[in-house]
Design a protein around this motif. Structure first.
Motif, PDB file in Angstrom:
ATOM      1  N   GLY A  13       8.807 -13.691  10.873  1.00 26.47           N
ATOM      2  CA  GLY A  13       7.684 -14.427  11.470  1.00 26.47           C
ATOM      3  C   GLY A  13       7.719 -14.420  12.988  1.00 26.47           C
ATOM      4  N   GLY A  14       8.674 -13.695  13.560  1.00 31.55           N
ATOM      5  CA  GLY A  14       8.837 -13.661  15.011  1.00 31.55           C
ATOM      6  C   GLY A  14       7.755 -12.844  15.694  1.00 31.55           C
ATOM      7  N   LYS A  15       7.559 -13.135  16.962  1.00 28.95           N
ATOM      8  CA  LYS A  15       6.581 -12.401  17.769  1.00 28.95           C
ATOM      9  C   LYS A  15       7.313 -11.701  18.891  1.00 28.95           C
ATOM     10  CE  LYS A  15       2.803 -15.601  16.930  1.00 28.95           C
ATOM     11  NZ  LYS A  15       1.867 -16.539  17.531  1.00 28.95           N
ATOM     12  N   ARG A  16       6.853 -10.529  19.242  1.00 31.87           N
ATOM     13  CA  ARG A  16       7.427  -9.784  20.356  1.00 31.87           C
ATOM     14  C   ARG A  16       6.874 -10.301  21.678  1.00 31.87           C
ATOM     15  NH1 ARG A  16       9.220  -3.995  19.376  1.00 31.87           N
ATOM     16  NH2 ARG A  16       9.180  -4.167  21.605  1.00 31.87           N
ATOM     17  N   GLY A  17       7.637 -10.129  22.698  1.00 30.88           N
ATOM     18  CA  GLY A  17       7.150 -10.496  24.025  1.00 30.88           C
ATOM     19  C   GLY A  17       7.987 -11.590  24.639  1.00 30.88           C
ATOM     20  N   PRO A  18       7.630 -11.982  25.862  1.00 36.41           N
ATOM     21  CA  PRO A  18       8.412 -12.986  26.576  1.00 36.41           C
ATOM     22  C   PRO A  18       8.299 -14.363  25.945  1.00 36.41           C
ATOM     23  CG  PRO A  18       6.436 -12.456  27.809  1.00 36.41           C
ATOM     24  CD  PRO A  18       6.497 -11.506  26.631  1.00 36.41           C
ATOM     25  N   VAL A  19       9.358 -15.131  26.087  1.00 29.05           N
ATOM     26  CA  VAL A  19       9.357 -16.501  25.582  1.00 29.05           C
ATOM     27  C   VAL A  19       8.417 -17.358  26.424  1.00 29.05           C
ATOM     28  CG1 VAL A  19      10.785 -18.532  25.173  1.00 29.05           C
ATOM     29  CG2 VAL A  19      11.695 -16.256  24.708  1.00 29.05           C
ATOM     30  N   LEU A  20       8.474 -17.164  27.729  1.00 34.96           N
ATOM     31  CA  LEU A  20       7.598 -17.887  28.648  1.00 34.96           C
ATOM     32  C   LEU A  20       6.558 -16.932  29.210  1.00 34.96           C
ATOM     33  CD1 LEU A  20      10.304 -19.820  30.694  1.00 34.96           C
ATOM     34  CD2 LEU A  20       8.918 -20.698  28.812  1.00 34.96           C
ATOM     35  N   LYS A  21       5.336 -17.393  29.296  1.00 35.61           N
ATOM     36  CA  LYS A  21       4.288 -16.557  29.880  1.00 35.61           C
ATOM     37  C   LYS A  21       4.505 -16.459  31.385  1.00 35.61           C
ATOM     38  CE  LYS A  21       0.866 -17.339  26.399  1.00 35.61           C
ATOM     39  NZ  LYS A  21      -0.167 -16.466  26.005  1.00 35.61           N
ATOM     40  N   PRO A  22       4.267 -15.279  31.951  1.00 40.45           N
ATOM     41  CA  PRO A  22       4.454 -15.133  33.400  1.00 40.45           C
ATOM     42  C   PRO A  22       3.443 -15.960  34.190  1.00 40.45           C
ATOM     43  CG  PRO A  22       3.575 -13.112  32.427  1.00 40.45           C
ATOM     44  CD  PRO A  22       3.846 -14.061  31.302  1.00 40.45           C
ATOM     45  N   ASP A  23       3.849 -16.330  35.383  1.00 40.92           N
ATOM     46  CA  ASP A  23       2.986 -17.075  36.292  1.00 40.92           C
ATOM     47  C   ASP A  23       1.771 -16.208  36.633  1.00 40.92           C
ATOM     48  OD1 ASP A  23       1.746 -18.335  38.445  1.00 40.92           O
ATOM     49  OD2 ASP A  23       3.628 -18.804  39.461  1.00 40.92           O
TER      50      ASP A  23
END
Length: 88
Positions: free
Chosen positions: A7-17
């Motif tokens: 159920g995981g999603k790829r990409g950063p945990v925090l969205k970039p500024d």
């Protein structure tokens, strides 16, 4: 025991500024190493943030005229000399 990441999603945990822009830039190796060493001395951080801060300071505080810089350095050094003499 294995973990289930189905159920995981790829990409950063925090969205970039959104105010920051991603670019590719080539800098001299000694410049990068200088900022990485500053991060190590500080016990952590991000060298890219330090580079950004240095560039911002350069823009916000333009270089002083040479005469003004020399006067400032001389005053500081004279102050250090007086301090050292008082300690003796």
């Amino acid at each position: 025991m294995s973990e289930d990441f189905s159920g995981g999603k790829r990409g950063p945990v925090l969205k970039p500024d959104p105010a920051k822009k991603r670019i590719t830039i080539r800098l001299d190796g000694d410049i990068i190493e200088h900022f990485k060493q500053q991060v190590l001395k500080a016990g952590g951080g991000n060298y890219q943030t330090l580079i950004n801060d240095a560039l911002r300071k350069h823009i916000e505080y333009p270089a002083r005229p040479l005469e003004e810089t020399l006067r400032l350095v001389i005053r500081e050094e004279l102050g250090n000399t007086r301090y050292l003499k008082e300690k003796e």
